[in-house]
Design an enzyme around this catalytic site. Structure first.
Site, PDB file in Angstrom:
ATOM      1  N   GLU A  57       0.828  -1.752   0.005  1.00 49.96           N
ATOM      2  CA  GLU A  57      -0.245   0.026  -0.102  1.00 49.96           C
ATOM      3  C   GLU A  57       0.920   1.056   0.249  1.00 49.96           C
ATOM      4  O   GLU A  57       1.745   1.017   1.251  1.00 49.96           O
ATOM      5  CB  GLU A  57      -0.928   0.026   0.967  1.00 49.96           C
ATOM      6  N   ARG A 288       5.444 -13.685   9.309  1.00 48.42           N
ATOM      7  CA  ARG A 288       5.811 -12.222   9.039  1.00 48.42           C
ATOM      8  C   ARG A 288       7.089 -12.034  10.125  1.00 48.42           C
ATOM      9  O   ARG A 288       7.570 -12.508  10.690  1.00 48.42           O
ATOM     10  CB  ARG A 288       5.072 -11.275   9.427  1.00 48.42           C
ATOM     11  N   LYS A 298       4.576   0.502   9.536  1.00 53.98           N
ATOM     12  CA  LYS A 298       4.516   1.558   8.786  1.00 53.98           C
ATOM     13  C   LYS A 298       4.106   2.823  10.207  1.00 53.98           C
ATOM     14  O   LYS A 298       4.557   4.304  10.073  1.00 53.98           O
ATOM     15  CB  LYS A 298       3.680   1.716   7.745  1.00 53.98           C
TER      16      LYS A 298
HETATM   17  P1  ATP Z   1       3.091  -2.689   8.070  1.00 54.34           P
HETATM   18  O1  ATP Z   1       2.612  -3.878   9.229  1.00 54.34           O
HETATM   19  O2  ATP Z   1       3.961  -2.723   8.844  1.00 54.34           O
HETATM   20  O3  ATP Z   1       1.362  -1.214   8.286  1.00 54.34           O
HETATM   21  P2  ATP Z   1       1.176  -3.461   5.538  1.00 54.34           P
HETATM   22  O4  ATP Z   1       0.969  -4.869   6.026  1.00 54.34           O
HETATM   23  O5  ATP Z   1       0.286  -2.628   6.243  1.00 54.34           O
HETATM   24  O6  ATP Z   1       2.691  -2.888   6.580  1.00 54.34           O
HETATM   25  P3  ATP Z   1       1.541  -3.197   2.999  1.00 54.34           P
HETATM   26  O7  ATP Z   1       2.355  -2.354   2.317  1.00 54.34           O
HETATM   27  O8  ATP Z   1       0.177  -3.873   3.193  1.00 54.34           O
HETATM   28  O9  ATP Z   1       2.926  -3.384   4.345  1.00 54.34           O
HETATM   29  O10 ATP Z   1       2.450  -4.779   2.982  1.00 54.34           O
HETATM   30  C1  ATP Z   1       2.485  -5.107   2.038  1.00 54.34           C
HETATM   31  C2  ATP Z   1       3.322  -6.815   1.045  1.00 54.34           C
HETATM   32  O11 ATP Z   1       4.581  -6.749   2.428  1.00 54.34           O
HETATM   33  C3  ATP Z   1       2.276  -7.270   2.144  1.00 54.34           C
HETATM   34  O12 ATP Z   1       2.195  -8.397   0.999  1.00 54.34           O
HETATM   35  C4  ATP Z   1       2.299  -8.244   3.795  1.00 54.34           C
HETATM   36  O13 ATP Z   1       2.342  -8.289   3.954  1.00 54.34           O
HETATM   37  C5  ATP Z   1       3.901  -7.357   3.942  1.00 54.34           C
HETATM   38  N1  ATP Z   1       4.661  -7.348   5.194  1.00 54.34           N
HETATM   39  C6  ATP Z   1       5.118  -6.408   5.767  1.00 54.34           C
HETATM   40  N2  ATP Z   1       4.888  -6.558   6.480  1.00 54.34           N
HETATM   41  C7  ATP Z   1       5.934  -7.751   7.116  1.00 54.34           C
HETATM   42  C8  ATP Z   1       6.779  -8.169   7.810  1.00 54.34           C
HETATM   43  N3  ATP Z   1       7.003  -7.855   9.121  1.00 54.34           N
HETATM   44  N4  ATP Z   1       7.134  -9.710   7.398  1.00 54.34           N
HETATM   45  C9  ATP Z   1       6.611  -9.882   5.764  1.00 54.34           C
HETATM   46  N5  ATP Z   1       6.069  -9.444   5.615  1.00 54.34           N
HETATM   47  C10 ATP Z   1       5.824  -8.223   5.154  1.00 54.34           C
HETATM   48 MG    MG Z   2      -1.592  -3.730   5.153  1.00 58.76          MG
END
Ligand code: ATP
Ligand code: MG
Length: 583
Positions: A57, A288, A298
């Site tokens: 995102e 994760r 984030k």
């Molecule tokens: P955050 O939890 O930091 O706000 P998010 O999941 O909202 O991150 P996205 O931009 O939606 O961030 O993530 C893009 C991709 O990265 C998604 O497929 C998500 O599952 C993966 N991702 C995010 N954080 C992790 C992590 N700590 N380990 C592995 N994959 C991750």
């Molecule tokens: Mg997300």
């Protein structure tokens, strides 16, 4: 770009290999452009064994957790002859910005991955998502809800109690379609109605209790502007994005496991309605990345940047990929790290030293050696002619002799490390003290004769004599048996510049876990700025060139603050894991 070591198997690879062996997705065609099933079946087009995607995102910079997901998705596509899409999941109109889109593209490229034509924006599919919603309404699978958010919450039930059907659940398809179209036309304010999937208010999985799939939001979107005032919910949009792009294996983190039944429910119905291709994409969850001494959320990263605890998104201490790049971490180091930690089905914590170790190993193999004096103290060689200078030769990489040696200028006034001199040596000290001999690395043996001190008793200069026949590499030089070996730079040739010594951003393993604010756990000593003396050749280092400064660790010429002929350096990692001391 594939690492030569063989890949360790894991449950995701097993699923992919079973699907490939069964020919599960072989019947799919792909026109090279996302679209509904009818459109996809036009023409043969590109085929790929598997299709994965990385769907960020665009509401922040990518962090080390994303690197795990990127290496997993792009790595699998590469290993199995497939394709991996970069898809911006920009369905939320309020928080997304072009700056983040650019930074994400930059970071994934930097990690070494390419996606060719396969770069997409979920917002480009809004018209299909809308069209599919109308089809779901017509088929009786969705209805317009007119209760307030609070009323909906009150009737949703709990983990142990079933929810209650909405009084609007039995609206006719015609009535729903009319209301939904008027929602789209902008007749209602935010929150007046939502569109809900009609599934089962008594389901054990709360995500299946008639989830909201569209909401009214009178907000401008970075891509679609003011075309839309209704926006799809993530849980509705994401499976459709996967299906429109002909994704085969949709990999996500464990917190989405509860959403999988909804993902499947929606796509099953859309396939029946002829909207999407079959076989459908399959969602699979993995753990994760949780990493010690940083935060990988984030929201928290935004807070660190906004409250200026760090110097912007690319601060070398932040666990963002743009920060890591400035820090001197390497893409290869991240890929090794991803391979090493693997993927699992349950959450675990990885120690920061594992990531640092991957960086250190890669830098050790690739970074040329240079000399730097970080805490300079003058050493005056009384019996070396004042105007004279000569060259000594230092290996560029001791484990790779074919990289050769370079000249390092020597003269009668040198810089040495302050800690390499002691007026009164502690027990076991083999370096410089009055009366003691040491070798100047790659140069001569010297004997210390004394020192000068300022009014406060601080040593300001050290004196010595050198032995002209002791130069390293010349016959007979080894007749001098000395225990200490110290590094040095010629004072009049050295390049003085700013060097930043970075350390971990947080002082504790799990910031904020003590119940307090994670901000309170910041490491107050995470950044030290010094003026160091460097080997003259380093003046010509290009931005992002990485080196080992002997005895001090791995450093990179900062890509932001360096000027041609005037680089400044950042420390990536020390030579050893200094945090494991005493553990
Ligand atoms: P955050 O939890 O930091 O706000 P998010 O999941 O909202 O991150 P996205 O931009 O939606 O961030 O993530 C893009 C991709 O990265 C998604 O497929 C998500 O599952 C993966 N991702 C995010 N954080 C992790 C992590 N700590 N380990 C592995 N994959 C991750
Ligand atoms: Mg997300």
């Amino acid at each position: 770009m594939a690492d030569s070591e063989s890949k360790v198997s894991n449950f995701i690879r097993n699923i992919i290999e079973a699907d490939l062996a069964a020919g599960k997705y072989a019947s799919r065609t792909w026109s090279g452009r996302p679209g509904p099933a009818a459109q996809q079946k036009v023409g043969a087009g590109e085929t790929a064994a598997i299709r994965t995607r990385f769907p960020p995102e665009p509401n922040g910079y990518l962090h080390f957790g994303h690197a795990k997901s990127i290496c997993l998705n792009f790595g699998l596509a590469q290993d199995y002859g497939g394709a991996c899409h970069l898809r911006f999941d920009d369905t939320n109109p309020e928080k997304e910005e072009q700056e983040y889109v650019d930074a994400i593209i930059d970071a994934v490229h930097w990690l070494g991955w390419a996606w060719g034509e396969n770069q997409y924006f979920a917002s480009d599919y809004f018209h299909w998502m809308y069209e599919f919603a109308e089809k779901l309404i017509e088929a009786g699978h969705a209805y317009v809800e007119s209760q307030s958010v609070d009323e909906m919450r009150a009737s949703r039930g709990t983990l142990t109690e079933a929810g209650k059907n909405s009084p609007y659940r039995d609206r006719t398809p015609a009535e729903n379609l009319d209301l939904f179209r008027r929602m789209k036309a902008g007749e209602f304010p935010d929150g007046a109605h939502v569109l809900r999937a009609k599934i089962d208010m008594s389901s054990g999985n709360i995500n299946l209790r008639d989830p909201t799939i569209y909401r009214i939001r009178h907000a401008e979107h970075h891509n679609t502007g003011n075309i839309w005032c209704i926006y799809p919910m993530y849980a509705y949009a994401h499976p459709i994005e996967d299906a429109l792009e002909n994704i085969t294996h949709s990999l996500c983190t464990l917190e989405f496991a509860d959403q999988r039944p909804l993902y499947d429910w929606l796509l099953d119905r859309l396939a029946d309605l002829g909207c999407v291709n079959t076989p459908l994409p399959q969602q699979t969850e993995f753990a994760r990345l949780n990493l010690t001494y940083v935060v990988l959320s984030k929201r928290k990263l935004v807070q660190l940047v906004d409250e200026k605890h760090v110097d912007g998104w690319d601060d070398p201490r932040l666990p963002t990929l743009s920060g890591a790049r400035r820090r001197g971490f390497t893409p290869e180091g991240f890929r090794r790290f991803a391979e090493m930690i693997g993927v699992a089905k349950s959450d675990a914590w990885i120690d920061m030293s594992v990531l640092e170790g991957c960086m250190r190993d890669h830098l050790n193999e690739t970074a040329p050696r240079r000399i730097a004096v970080l805490d300079p103290l003058k050493l005056i060689i009384d019996n070396y002619p004042a105007e004279q200078a000569e060259e000594c030769f230092a290996p560029n990489h001791p484990q790779q002799p074919d990289l050769g040696k370079r000249p390092v200028p020597f003269s009668g006034e040198l810089w040495i490390e302050r800690e390499d001199f002691a007026e009164t040596p502690p027990k076991g000290y083999f370096r410089l003290f009055p009366g003691n001999k040491v070798r100047l690395r790659y140069g001569f043996v010297i004997e210390c004769t004394g020192c000068d001190k300022d009014a406060d008793g601080k040593v300001v200069a050290v004196y010595c004599n050198y032995f002209a026949d002791s130069k390293s590499g010349t016959p007979g030089a080894d007749n001098y048996k000395v225990k200490g070996n110290i590094h040095w730079l010629s004072a009049r040739h050295a390049y003085a510049t700013e060097v930043r010594l970075y350390d971990r951003l947080f002082a504790v393993e799990a910031p904020g876990s003590g119940g307090g604010n994670f901000i309170a756990d910041l490491n107050p000593n995470s950044k030290a700025v010094i003026t160091a003396q460097l080997e003259p050749a380093l003046k010509d280092a290009a931005a992002e060139e990485r080196f080992q400064f002997e005895r001090h660790g791995y450093f990179v010429a900062d890509r932001v603050d360096s000027r041609p002929g005037a680089p400044v350096f950042n420390r990536a990692v020390t030579l050893k894991d200094s945090w494991s001391k005493g553990k």
